[in-house]
Design a protein around this motif. Structure first.
Motif, PDB file in Angstrom:
ATOM      1  N   ASP A 234       0.854  -1.191   0.000  1.00  0.00           N
ATOM      2  CA  ASP A 234       0.000   0.000   0.000  1.00  0.00           C
ATOM      3  C   ASP A 234       0.891   1.242   0.000  1.00  0.00           C
ATOM      4  OD1 ASP A 234      -1.883   1.973   0.353  1.00  0.00           O
ATOM      5  OD2 ASP A 234      -2.413   1.412   2.414  1.00  0.00           O
ATOM      6  N   PRO A 235       1.254   1.769  -1.172  1.00  0.00           N
ATOM      7  CA  PRO A 235       2.153   2.934  -1.214  1.00  0.00           C
ATOM      8  C   PRO A 235       1.639   4.115  -0.397  1.00  0.00           C
ATOM      9  CG  PRO A 235       1.907   1.978  -3.404  1.00  0.00           C
ATOM     10  CD  PRO A 235       0.921   1.283  -2.521  1.00  0.00           C
ATOM     11  N   GLY A 236       0.355   4.367  -0.454  1.00  0.00           N
ATOM     12  CA  GLY A 236      -0.194   5.485   0.315  1.00  0.00           C
ATOM     13  C   GLY A 236      -0.097   5.256   1.809  1.00  0.00           C
ATOM     14  N   GLY A 237      -0.320   4.004   2.235  1.00  0.00           N
ATOM     15  CA  GLY A 237      -0.203   3.690   3.656  1.00  0.00           C
ATOM     16  C   GLY A 237       1.216   3.863   4.156  1.00  0.00           C
TER      17      GLY A 237
ATOM     18  N   LEU B  91       3.423   5.928   2.938  1.00  0.00           N
ATOM     19  CA  LEU B  91       3.684   7.368   3.008  1.00  0.00           C
ATOM     20  C   LEU B  91       3.057   7.966   4.268  1.00  0.00           C
ATOM     21  CD1 LEU B  91       5.002   9.694   1.466  1.00  0.00           C
ATOM     22  CD2 LEU B  91       2.817  10.076   0.325  1.00  0.00           C
ATOM     23  N   ALA B  92       1.849   7.520   4.612  1.00  0.00           N
ATOM     24  CA  ALA B  92       1.210   8.016   5.832  1.00  0.00           C
ATOM     25  C   ALA B  92       1.990   7.595   7.069  1.00  0.00           C
ATOM     26  CB  ALA B  92      -0.228   7.486   5.909  1.00  0.00           C
ATOM     27  N   LEU B  93       2.511   6.366   7.044  1.00  0.00           N
ATOM     28  CA  LEU B  93       3.313   5.886   8.170  1.00  0.00           C
ATOM     29  C   LEU B  93       4.559   6.754   8.337  1.00  0.00           C
ATOM     30  CD1 LEU B  93       3.104   3.389  10.099  1.00  0.00           C
ATOM     31  CD2 LEU B  93       4.721   2.248   8.568  1.00  0.00           C
ATOM     32  N   LEU B  94       5.226   7.048   7.240  1.00  0.00           N
ATOM     33  CA  LEU B  94       6.443   7.851   7.293  1.00  0.00           C
ATOM     34  C   LEU B  94       6.132   9.275   7.749  1.00  0.00           C
ATOM     35  CD1 LEU B  94       9.452   8.125   6.764  1.00  0.00           C
ATOM     36  CD2 LEU B  94       8.949   8.486   4.340  1.00  0.00           C
ATOM     37  N   THR B  95       5.047   9.818   7.265  1.00  0.00           N
ATOM     38  CA  THR B  95       4.673  11.190   7.626  1.00  0.00           C
ATOM     39  C   THR B  95       4.382  11.324   9.112  1.00  0.00           C
ATOM     40  OG1 THR B  95       3.732  11.471   5.411  1.00  0.00           O
ATOM     41  CG2 THR B  95       3.091  13.072   7.081  1.00  0.00           C
ATOM     42  N   SER B  96       3.847  10.261   9.722  1.00  0.00           N
ATOM     43  CA  SER B  96       3.411  10.350  11.118  1.00  0.00           C
ATOM     44  C   SER B  96       4.562  10.622  12.079  1.00  0.00           C
ATOM     45  CB  SER B  96       2.690   9.056  11.511  1.00  0.00           C
ATOM     46  OG  SER B  96       3.605   7.956  11.516  1.00  0.00           O
ATOM     47  N   THR B  97       5.780  10.195  11.731  1.00  0.00           N
ATOM     48  CA  THR B  97       6.910  10.404  12.651  1.00  0.00           C
ATOM     49  C   THR B  97       8.037  11.215  12.019  1.00  0.00           C
ATOM     50  OG1 THR B  97       7.914   8.305  11.929  1.00  0.00           O
ATOM     51  CG2 THR B  97       6.447   8.227  13.833  1.00  0.00           C
ATOM     52  N   TRP B  98       7.829  11.722  10.825  1.00  0.00           N
ATOM     53  CA  TRP B  98       8.897  12.382  10.077  1.00  0.00           C
ATOM     54  C   TRP B  98       9.597  13.495  10.868  1.00  0.00           C
ATOM     55  CZ3 TRP B  98      11.637  11.360   5.874  1.00  0.00           C
ATOM     56  CH2 TRP B  98      12.346  12.384   5.255  1.00  0.00           C
TER      57      TRP B  98
ATOM     58  N   LEU C 118      11.189   5.336  -0.886  1.00  0.00           N
ATOM     59  CA  LEU C 118      10.094   5.765  -1.751  1.00  0.00           C
ATOM     60  C   LEU C 118      10.404   5.565  -3.229  1.00  0.00           C
ATOM     61  CD1 LEU C 118       8.906   9.067  -0.010  1.00  0.00           C
ATOM     62  CD2 LEU C 118       8.115   6.727   0.355  1.00  0.00           C
ATOM     63  N   ARG C 119      11.640   5.186  -3.557  1.00  0.00           N
ATOM     64  CA  ARG C 119      11.970   4.943  -4.966  1.00  0.00           C
ATOM     65  C   ARG C 119      11.080   3.837  -5.542  1.00  0.00           C
ATOM     66  NH1 ARG C 119      16.763   7.525  -6.227  1.00  0.00           N
ATOM     67  NH2 ARG C 119      18.022   8.115  -4.416  1.00  0.00           N
ATOM     68  N   ALA C 120      10.794   2.822  -4.731  1.00  0.00           N
ATOM     69  CA  ALA C 120       9.921   1.741  -5.180  1.00  0.00           C
ATOM     70  C   ALA C 120       8.485   2.254  -5.205  1.00  0.00           C
ATOM     71  CB  ALA C 120      10.039   0.538  -4.248  1.00  0.00           C
TER      72      ALA C 120
ATOM     73  N   ASP D 112       3.287  10.963  -4.300  1.00  0.00           N
ATOM     74  CA  ASP D 112       4.364  11.274  -3.356  1.00  0.00           C
ATOM     75  C   ASP D 112       4.842  12.721  -3.457  1.00  0.00           C
ATOM     76  OD1 ASP D 112       4.542   8.546  -2.473  1.00  0.00           O
ATOM     77  OD2 ASP D 112       5.587   8.090  -4.346  1.00  0.00           O
ATOM     78  N   GLU D 113       4.393  13.443  -4.494  1.00  0.00           N
ATOM     79  CA  GLU D 113       4.951  14.772  -4.743  1.00  0.00           C
ATOM     80  C   GLU D 113       4.749  15.755  -3.593  1.00  0.00           C
ATOM     81  OE1 GLU D 113       4.827  18.466  -7.973  1.00  0.00           O
ATOM     82  OE2 GLU D 113       3.609  16.668  -8.325  1.00  0.00           O
ATOM     83  N   PRO D 114       3.564  15.859  -2.992  1.00  0.00           N
ATOM     84  CA  PRO D 114       3.414  16.849  -1.898  1.00  0.00           C
ATOM     85  C   PRO D 114       4.398  16.605  -0.750  1.00  0.00           C
ATOM     86  CG  PRO D 114       1.263  16.123  -2.657  1.00  0.00           C
ATOM     87  CD  PRO D 114       2.271  15.232  -3.323  1.00  0.00           C
ATOM     88  N   PHE D 115       4.570  15.344  -0.372  1.00  0.00           N
ATOM     89  CA  PHE D 115       5.507  15.050   0.715  1.00  0.00           C
ATOM     90  C   PHE D 115       6.937  15.401   0.310  1.00  0.00           C
ATOM     91  CE2 PHE D 115       8.498  12.008   2.626  1.00  0.00           C
ATOM     92  CZ  PHE D 115       8.347  12.334   3.955  1.00  0.00           C
ATOM     93  N   LEU D 116       7.315  15.057  -0.921  1.00  0.00           N
ATOM     94  CA  LEU D 116       8.673  15.335  -1.381  1.00  0.00           C
ATOM     95  C   LEU D 116       8.913  16.840  -1.520  1.00  0.00           C
ATOM     96  CD1 LEU D 116       9.054  12.499  -4.051  1.00  0.00           C
ATOM     97  CD2 LEU D 116      10.114  12.614  -1.786  1.00  0.00           C
ATOM     98  N   GLU D 117       7.898  17.582  -1.911  1.00  0.00           N
ATOM     99  CA  GLU D 117       8.043  19.046  -1.984  1.00  0.00           C
ATOM    100  C   GLU D 117       8.337  19.614  -0.603  1.00  0.00           C
ATOM    101  OE1 GLU D 117       8.035  21.774  -3.840  1.00  0.00           O
ATOM    102  OE2 GLU D 117       8.024  20.823  -5.796  1.00  0.00           O
TER     103      GLU D 117
END
Length: 532
Positions: A204-207, A209-216, A231-233, A239-244
């Motif tokens: 689940d790519p979105g999941g 990303l959410a996991l990473l965002t929670s503790t970033w 995130l390369r995979a 993923d663009e908003p997080f990477l920005e």
């Protein structure tokens, strides 16, 4: 009477200083024999006085592995390969004509994994030892070891590397178990969290990303970098908003990685910003009689460029403007340039003359862009014809960069290009290129390599300089080539200007090559055998 501990310390001191300088206490005797007798007595006394420790909890039952067992011959072969690994680790000297069994372990494991066999329980310990010693074996060895191998690794600290796991490891929670995933993400070791993020990302790519965002915000800089790299995979526009946001990270390495990932998304805002900057620097020259490329490198690296990943300070020996230009072009979508140059193809653009000596810098940046964006059309254009000398090619003379460009092409095309390169230039510059070709080598490539080795042998060339290619041939040639190579195992007469002993070395090397290919064929046959 002195305590056992004190007496033991006195014995150690006498042993270190010598009984002449530090005699034993009165009544214990004199000289080294008396010292050893006293040490033996104290050792026995200390051991006899030990009390049994509390029994440790019994380990749980090993999990079941439903995969089919190895055929008997294949099982014996694996035992031989693993035993030879242990024996050869301390051996040295000339290899002779015998195959190097250690180098065949990765191929054997790949073939066994492909066929879905399970590892024999008795061979799990030496298999885990081999994976501990060689990191290149770990993915295949752990896949072959399966759930029982991971269970066994949990009982031995020396095999702790296996517990760090990989996506799909049985030691990781099910990606759909939200509570278990969250708990391991919050409490797990760093390596476990990296493996967990990869497993969730695959499901689940979105999941992920959410996991990473929670503790970033609370992660260490070096950890943020590793997590971001995962995130390369499955990289996508989601993923663009997080990477920005990561472009403003306090770590320069994190900012650079975020910019690299965004530039691999041709529709991202960063890619558009880089394209606008690069297009102001690289243009068709409208004033010249014939079509050329005009370059005007940036005169400054402003804050906006640095936020988008452009490193302001160049390495030693590089000019600032060329350094900035290369980074802009590398991060620009290659789809920009055909439109910019009047509908020309990549091959036609690369062939255009570049004004003012900027050609090498511009083409090198296009090479990096083609590798980053996995663009085979531009890779073909920048590689050029394999018959051209590397120094005269359209893209780059660097064999390392050419290898990366080749890796973007389909396997068959890659092998054909390298076969023609070897036929035109020999093997002295082909080692890195051979390393990116699919195994086993296709017939044209294998034939081209063998012909080049035979030419080098006939010319009396210094044989040891081809040992690397010969080693690759042992692992990568099609085993069916063994009979055709038999004629090369004889020892020819040495030319007068040949290196001393060259003919014997070549004969030995070809005998080893033939025997290795036949052994590989036997290994494949053993894995295909029916289980009685």
């Amino acid at each position: 009477m002195p305590s056992t501990t004190t007496a033991w310390e006195e014995l150690v001191t006498s042993a270190l200083l010598g009984t002449d300088r530090r005699p034993l206490a009165s009544g214990a005797g004199r000289g080294p024999i008396a010292l050893l007798d006293a040490a033996a007595l104290h050792t026995l006394r200390r051991r006899a006085g030990l009390r049994p420790a509390a029994a440790a909890a019994r380990p749980g039952t090993a999990p079941a592995d439903p995969r089919p067992p190895l055929p008997p011959a294949a099982r014996r072969r694996l035992a031989q390969l693993l035993a030879d690994r242990s024996a050869s680790s301390s051996a040295g000297g000339r290899r002779g004509a015998a195959p190097d069994l250690t180098e065949l372990i990765p191929q054997w494991l790949a073939a066994a994994d492909l066929r879905g066999f399970r590892a024999p329980a008795s061979l799990l310990p030496p298999l885990l030892d081999a994976a501990r010693a060689r990191t290149d074996l770990r993915p295949q060895a752990l896949a072959f070891a399966g759930p029982r191998g991971l269970w066994l690794a949990g009982l031995n600290p020396e095999w702790k590397f296996a517990l760090r796991g990989s996506p799909g490891s049985s030691l990781l929670p099910d990606p759909t178990d939200a509570d278990a995933v969250h708990r391991l993400w919050e409490e797990g070791l760093f390596a476990e969290r990296v493996a967990l993020l990869g497993a969730v990302r695959a499901h689940d790519p979105g999941g992920a990303l959410a996991l990473l965002t929670s503790t970033w915000p609370t992660e260490r800089a070096e950890d943020r970098l590793m997590f971001l790299d995962s995130l390369r995979a499955g990289l996508s526009a989601a993923d663009e908003p997080f990477l920005e946001q990561a472009l403003s990270d306090r770590s320069r390495n994190v900012r650079a990685t975020a910019a690299e990932l965004l530039s691999a998304l041709p529709e991202s805002a960063l890619a558009r910003r880089m394209a606008a900057r690069a297009s102001s620097c690289v243009n068709p020259d409208l004033t010249a009689g014939a079509a050329t490329v005009a370059v005007e490198a940036p005169h400054e690296c402003d804050a906006a460029m640095q936020r988008d990943g452009v490193v302001a300070v160049p390495p030693s020996g590089r000019g600032e403007r060329s350094w900035w230009l290369g980074q802009l072009v590398e991060a620009t979508p290659l789809s920009v340039w055909p439109t910019r140059f009047g509908g020309r193809t990549a091959r036609e653009i690369v062939a255009l003359p570049v004004a003012d000596g900027w050609g090498e810098e511009l083409h090198a940046a296009w090479c990096r862009a083609a590798v980053r964006q996995r663009d085979p059309q531009w890779a073909r254009a920048l590689l050029g014809a394999p018959s051209l000398p590397p120094s005269n090619g359209p893209g780059t003379a660097s064999l390392a960069e050419r290898s990366k460009l080749l890796a973007t092409l389909p396997g068959a095309e890659r092998a054909a290009w390298v076969a023609d390169f070897v036929a035109a230039h020999g093997l002295s510059e082909a080692f890195q290129l051979l390393g990116v070709c699919p195994v086993p080598w296709a017939e044209p490539l294998g034939r081209s390599v063998v012909d080049a080795l035979d030419i080098a042998r006939e010319a009396g060339s210094y044989p040891w300089s081809f040992s690397g290619v010969m080693g690759l041939a042992e692992r990568c040639l099609n085993p069916a080539e063994a009979d055709r190579l038999e004629v090369l195992t004889t020892t020819p007469d040495e030319p007068e200007d040949a290196s001393p002993g060259a003919a014997g070395y070549w004969s030995e090397a070809f005998r080893r090559l033939v025997s290795t290919l036949r052994l590989r064929a036997a290994m494949d046959a053993e894995l295909e055998a029916e289980i009685a």
